[in-house]
Design a protein around this motif. Structure first.
Motif, PDB file in Angstrom:
ATOM      1  N   ASP B  63       0.822  -1.217   0.000  1.00  0.00           N
ATOM      2  CA  ASP B  63       0.000   0.000   0.000  1.00  0.00           C
ATOM      3  C   ASP B  63       0.855   1.265   0.000  1.00  0.00           C
ATOM      4  OD1 ASP B  63      -2.348  -1.310  -0.165  1.00  0.00           O
ATOM      5  OD2 ASP B  63      -2.812  -1.222   1.987  1.00  0.00           O
ATOM      6  N   VAL B  64       2.035   1.180   0.582  1.00  0.00           N
ATOM      7  CA  VAL B  64       2.932   2.347   0.608  1.00  0.00           C
ATOM      8  C   VAL B  64       3.410   2.646  -0.815  1.00  0.00           C
ATOM      9  CG1 VAL B  64       5.084   3.293   1.551  1.00  0.00           C
ATOM     10  CG2 VAL B  64       3.625   1.843   2.980  1.00  0.00           C
ATOM     11  N   LEU B  65       3.790   1.598  -1.534  1.00  0.00           N
ATOM     12  CA  LEU B  65       4.215   1.785  -2.929  1.00  0.00           C
ATOM     13  C   LEU B  65       3.042   2.244  -3.783  1.00  0.00           C
ATOM     14  CD1 LEU B  65       6.318   1.535  -5.182  1.00  0.00           C
ATOM     15  CD2 LEU B  65       5.710  -0.880  -5.390  1.00  0.00           C
ATOM     16  N   ARG B  66       1.857   1.700  -3.476  1.00  0.00           N
ATOM     17  CA  ARG B  66       0.656   2.085  -4.214  1.00  0.00           C
ATOM     18  C   ARG B  66       0.385   3.591  -4.051  1.00  0.00           C
ATOM     19  NH1 ARG B  66      -2.215  -2.375  -2.589  1.00  0.00           N
ATOM     20  NH2 ARG B  66      -1.574  -3.635  -4.356  1.00  0.00           N
ATOM     21  N   ALA B  67       0.590   4.090  -2.833  1.00  0.00           N
ATOM     22  CA  ALA B  67       0.359   5.523  -2.577  1.00  0.00           C
ATOM     23  C   ALA B  67       1.394   6.372  -3.323  1.00  0.00           C
ATOM     24  CB  ALA B  67       0.433   5.793  -1.076  1.00  0.00           C
ATOM     25  N   ARG B  68       2.638   5.931  -3.317  1.00  0.00           N
ATOM     26  CA  ARG B  68       3.668   6.690  -4.042  1.00  0.00           C
ATOM     27  C   ARG B  68       3.368   6.699  -5.539  1.00  0.00           C
ATOM     28  NH1 ARG B  68       9.844   6.053  -5.397  1.00  0.00           N
ATOM     29  NH2 ARG B  68       9.775   3.871  -4.728  1.00  0.00           N
ATOM     30  N   ILE B  85      11.025  -1.927 -10.530  1.00  0.00           N
ATOM     31  CA  ILE B  85      12.215  -2.769 -10.500  1.00  0.00           C
ATOM     32  C   ILE B  85      12.105  -3.680  -9.275  1.00  0.00           C
ATOM     33  CG2 ILE B  85      14.743  -2.784 -10.335  1.00  0.00           C
ATOM     34  CD1 ILE B  85      13.715  -1.523 -12.931  1.00  0.00           C
ATOM     35  N   ALA B  86      12.003  -4.946  -9.496  1.00  0.00           N
ATOM     36  CA  ALA B  86      11.830  -5.869  -8.364  1.00  0.00           C
ATOM     37  C   ALA B  86      12.731  -7.083  -8.537  1.00  0.00           C
ATOM     38  CB  ALA B  86      10.362  -6.291  -8.264  1.00  0.00           C
ATOM     39  N   GLY B  87      13.669  -7.220  -7.637  1.00  0.00           N
ATOM     40  CA  GLY B  87      14.546  -8.386  -7.641  1.00  0.00           C
ATOM     41  C   GLY B  87      13.828  -9.592  -7.060  1.00  0.00           C
ATOM     42  N   PRO B  88      14.527 -10.723  -6.968  1.00  0.00           N
ATOM     43  CA  PRO B  88      13.895 -11.945  -6.446  1.00  0.00           C
ATOM     44  C   PRO B  88      13.325 -11.747  -5.039  1.00  0.00           C
ATOM     45  CG  PRO B  88      16.091 -12.403  -7.338  1.00  0.00           C
ATOM     46  CD  PRO B  88      15.932 -10.935  -7.361  1.00  0.00           C
ATOM     47  N   GLU B  89      14.000 -10.891  -4.244  1.00  0.00           N
ATOM     48  CA  GLU B  89      13.518 -10.694  -2.858  1.00  0.00           C
ATOM     49  C   GLU B  89      12.198  -9.929  -2.819  1.00  0.00           C
ATOM     50  OE1 GLU B  89      15.664  -8.813  -4.280  1.00  0.00           O
ATOM     51  OE2 GLU B  89      15.130  -6.771  -3.692  1.00  0.00           O
ATOM     52  N   ALA B  90      11.831  -9.284  -3.946  1.00  0.00           N
ATOM     53  CA  ALA B  90      10.569  -8.523  -3.994  1.00  0.00           C
ATOM     54  C   ALA B  90       9.601  -9.152  -4.989  1.00  0.00           C
ATOM     55  CB  ALA B  90      10.856  -7.071  -4.357  1.00  0.00           C
ATOM     56  N   ALA B  91       9.758 -10.464  -5.203  1.00  0.00           N
ATOM     57  CA  ALA B  91       8.908 -11.136  -6.204  1.00  0.00           C
ATOM     58  C   ALA B  91       7.437 -11.046  -5.827  1.00  0.00           C
ATOM     59  CB  ALA B  91       9.339 -12.595  -6.339  1.00  0.00           C
ATOM     60  N   ASP B  92       7.126 -11.142  -4.529  1.00  0.00           N
ATOM     61  CA  ASP B  92       5.723 -11.065  -4.098  1.00  0.00           C
ATOM     62  C   ASP B  92       5.146  -9.697  -4.415  1.00  0.00           C
ATOM     63  OD1 ASP B  92       5.982 -13.582  -3.224  1.00  0.00           O
ATOM     64  OD2 ASP B  92       6.087 -13.085  -1.069  1.00  0.00           O
ATOM     65  N   LEU B  93       5.942  -8.685  -4.141  1.00  0.00           N
ATOM     66  CA  LEU B  93       5.495  -7.318  -4.410  1.00  0.00           C
ATOM     67  C   LEU B  93       5.255  -7.139  -5.910  1.00  0.00           C
ATOM     68  CD1 LEU B  93       5.117  -4.346  -3.322  1.00  0.00           C
ATOM     69  CD2 LEU B  93       7.486  -3.973  -3.995  1.00  0.00           C
ATOM     70  N   GLY B  94       6.210  -7.630  -6.702  1.00  0.00           N
ATOM     71  CA  GLY B  94       6.078  -7.528  -8.155  1.00  0.00           C
ATOM     72  C   GLY B  94       4.802  -8.197  -8.644  1.00  0.00           C
ATOM     73  N   GLY B  95       4.517  -9.361  -8.073  1.00  0.00           N
ATOM     74  CA  GLY B  95       3.309 -10.082  -8.469  1.00  0.00           C
ATOM     75  C   GLY B  95       2.049  -9.326  -8.075  1.00  0.00           C
ATOM     76  N   ALA B  96       2.071  -8.764  -6.865  1.00  0.00           N
ATOM     77  CA  ALA B  96       0.883  -8.060  -6.369  1.00  0.00           C
ATOM     78  C   ALA B  96       0.607  -6.779  -7.143  1.00  0.00           C
ATOM     79  CB  ALA B  96       1.057  -7.743  -4.878  1.00  0.00           C
ATOM     80  N   MET B  97       1.649  -6.159  -7.670  1.00  0.00           N
ATOM     81  CA  MET B  97       1.478  -4.836  -8.285  1.00  0.00           C
ATOM     82  C   MET B  97       1.611  -4.874  -9.806  1.00  0.00           C
ATOM     83  SD  MET B  97       1.695  -2.341  -5.525  1.00  0.00           S
ATOM     84  CE  MET B  97       1.762  -1.017  -6.626  1.00  0.00           C
ATOM     85  N   GLU B  98       1.686  -6.052 -10.362  1.00  0.00           N
ATOM     86  CA  GLU B  98       1.967  -6.194 -11.788  1.00  0.00           C
ATOM     87  C   GLU B  98       1.002  -5.387 -12.660  1.00  0.00           C
ATOM     88  OE1 GLU B  98       3.610  -9.961 -14.327  1.00  0.00           O
ATOM     89  OE2 GLU B  98       1.910 -10.264 -12.996  1.00  0.00           O
ATOM     90  N   GLY B  99      -0.276  -5.401 -12.273  1.00  0.00           N
ATOM     91  CA  GLY B  99      -1.286  -4.725 -13.083  1.00  0.00           C
ATOM     92  C   GLY B  99      -1.183  -3.207 -13.046  1.00  0.00           C
ATOM     93  N   ASP B 100      -0.481  -2.670 -12.074  1.00  0.00           N
ATOM     94  CA  ASP B 100      -0.414  -1.211 -11.924  1.00  0.00           C
ATOM     95  C   ASP B 100       0.767  -0.595 -12.665  1.00  0.00           C
ATOM     96  OD1 ASP B 100      -2.687  -0.906 -10.281  1.00  0.00           O
ATOM     97  OD2 ASP B 100      -1.552  -1.703  -8.588  1.00  0.00           O
ATOM     98  N   PHE B 101       1.682  -1.440 -13.124  1.00  0.00           N
ATOM     99  CA  PHE B 101       2.870  -0.932 -13.817  1.00  0.00           C
ATOM    100  C   PHE B 101       2.883  -1.399 -15.266  1.00  0.00           C
ATOM    101  CE2 PHE B 101       4.039  -0.641  -9.393  1.00  0.00           C
ATOM    102  CZ  PHE B 101       4.795   0.514  -9.331  1.00  0.00           C
ATOM    103  N   THR B 102       3.522  -0.597 -16.105  1.00  0.00           N
ATOM    104  CA  THR B 102       3.684  -0.998 -17.495  1.00  0.00           C
ATOM    105  C   THR B 102       4.449  -2.312 -17.551  1.00  0.00           C
ATOM    106  OG1 THR B 102       3.640   1.270 -18.268  1.00  0.00           O
ATOM    107  CG2 THR B 102       4.768  -0.321 -19.687  1.00  0.00           C
ATOM    108  N   GLN B 103       5.435  -2.418 -16.692  1.00  0.00           N
ATOM    109  CA  GLN B 103       6.183  -3.682 -16.617  1.00  0.00           C
ATOM    110  C   GLN B 103       6.881  -3.784 -15.263  1.00  0.00           C
ATOM    111  OE1 GLN B 103       7.996  -4.613 -20.352  1.00  0.00           O
ATOM    112  NE2 GLN B 103       9.374  -6.123 -19.455  1.00  0.00           N
TER     113      GLN B 103
END
Lengths: 146, 308
Positions: B63-68, B85-103
């Motif tokens: 939600d913090v990234l979503r607000a930014r 930009i999401a490395g392996p340690e942020a894979a969950d975040l990348g998955g959760a926010m995939e629809g909000d970013f171009t890539q």
């Protein structure tokens, strides 16, 4: 000062993103104006530096504004106030009444004073920073419209 | 693990190598409307790319990234392409926010980032003009209200001409009247950080429903201000597919003991707080239950209804 490098770079990157909306020569001129605002940072005396920075910011904004309000062919002789008015009124309706008033008070009025009034200088670094901050914010908001 | 700052520097250097010279890249941009901009902005080829590198906090709380992302999408050009930009340690975040970013791009895949930067506009994620106008309206209302309060403070603390006093009064009665700019006192140079207390507005006579935050005296802390702005952006906007749609919700009132002014750009914090949906007033300017508080609350609610 708000004409610090990072702020200018941020405005330059936003300008670059809108490059295709400008004739090439106009885009180059606006980019150079922003660069000048940075290059005069060591100019002395201080009040001359402040005035030059405000002037370069205002010239960059002026030309960008005419582009946003009138497009590449018109606007050459339009005032800053007329450009804001055109952006506010239908059919464009690109800015809100609140933005219009803020731009007129924070940008147009000081710009007219410093550019046209003999002996007018910002009284302090603080005042110069305040104007540069407001002009930069306006510049960024206008670039969003192009 | 590299810090966000190191990661920015690394990506900036890699992009300078990979992109043509006429692309403009800025790392850690200083945007006039944002407390925390995207980590990198890249302009060129007629478009803007905003690169986000998640902080530790953003990794643990999407939600913090979503607000930014919400505030950046409202402050930057409508067709700016957000990239995470999401490395392996942020894979969950990348998955959760995939629809909000171009890539969503792995830290090591600079070429993928270059392809996005040089690629076409992401038409699915262009912010509608009406959304930007709604955000501008809210910002305009909050910023002007803050300035009116600053002006009234200045009027109360120094002699001003009768005409200026009348103008100040007119500004307060009707914010659409042209105001004058006045500065309040500079932020106090105390070493201790200010603390922010949320006030239950239902018990704060005259302002039901309006979020109120009270700052104690002290040094303004950008992290706290950012947090406040993020909370309010969640109330005001709903992010869907990378587009922040406005919700009907009142703007907030932040009560401060001194105006948070910065030397480099004095109004930056006031502006950024207003962009995040907060209007400022000195604590003793708006006593609990006062007529003035009620009128401010009315405007805060009206601005949240998005009536321009």
């Amino acid at each position: 000062l708000s004409a610090a490098r990072k702020r200018i770079e941020t405005l330059q990157v936003e300008l670059k993103a809108a490059e295709l909306s400008f004739p090439a020569a106009v885009f180059r001129a606006i980019t150079e104006e922003l660069g000048e605002a940075e290059s005069v940072r060591r100019t002395m005396p201080e009040r001359r530096r402040h005035l030059l920075q405000i002037m370069h910011f205002c010239r960059a904004l002026d030309t960008t504004l005419k582009q946003a309000a009138y497009g590449p062919s018109g606007g050459a002789k339009k005032t800053m106030g007329q450009c804001f008015q055109r952006l506010l009124d239908p059919p464009l309706s690109l800015i809100t009444r609140g933005q219009y008033q803020t731009f007129m008070d924070d940008v147009r009025d000081p710009r007219n004073r410093f550019m046209h009034e003999a002996g007018a200088f910002p009284n302090s670094t603080y005042e110069a920073s305040r104007h540069l901050g407001s002009i930069g914010a306006c510049f960024s908001e206008i670039l969003k419209l192009i | 693990m590299a810090s966000v700052y190191q990661e920015r520097r690394r990506l900036e250097a890699a992009l300078r190598r990979e992109l043509p010279n006429d692309y403009v890249i800025v790392s850690g941009p200083d945007h006039p409307l944002l407390l925390r901009a995207a980590d990198l902005l890249v302009g060129g080829g007629g478009s803007l790319t905003a690169v986000f590198i998640p902080t530790a906090r953003e990794k643990s709380d999407p939600d913090v990234l979503r607000a930014r992302l919400t505030l950046n999408r409202l402050a930057l050009q409508r067709d700016a392409r957000p990239v995470l930009i999401a490395g392996p340690e942020a894979a969950d975040l990348g998955g959760a926010m995939e629809g909000d970013f171009t890539q969503v791009i792995d830290t090591q895949h600079v070429q993928s980032l270059v392809r996005v930067i040089r690629g076409p506009v992401d038409t699915r994620r262009v912010v509608p003009k009406e959304v930007h106008l709604a955000a501008s309206h809210r910002f305009g209302e909050a910023f002007r209200m803050s300035r009116v309060m600053a002006f009234l403070y200045a009027r109360a603390t120094r002699r001003t001409s009768g005409a200026r006093q009348a103008r100040a009064q007119a500004m307060f009665e009707n914010i659409s009247e042209p105001p004058e700019v006045e500065e309040g006192s500079k932020a106090e140079g105390k070493s201790s950080r200010t603390r922010i207390h949320r006030i239950d507005s239902s018990n704060f006579g005259g302002a039901p429903g309006v979020p109120i935050a009270a700052f104690s005296a002290g040094r303004y802390d950008s992290g706290q201000l950012t947090q406040l702005v993020y909370e309010q952006s969640t109330n005001l906007y709903s992010l869907d597919g990378g587009i922040p749609y406005p919700k009907r919700a009142p703007l907030g009132l932040a009560l401060v003991s001194s105006w948070p002014l910065m030397a480099r750009d004095p109004y930056k914090l006031v502006r950024a707080l207003a962009f995040g949906g907060w209007s400022l007033a000195l604590t003793d300017q708006v006593p609990r239950g006062s007529d003035r508080l009620q009128r401010i609350a009315l405007r805060m609610r009206a601005a949240g209804e998005m009536e321009s």
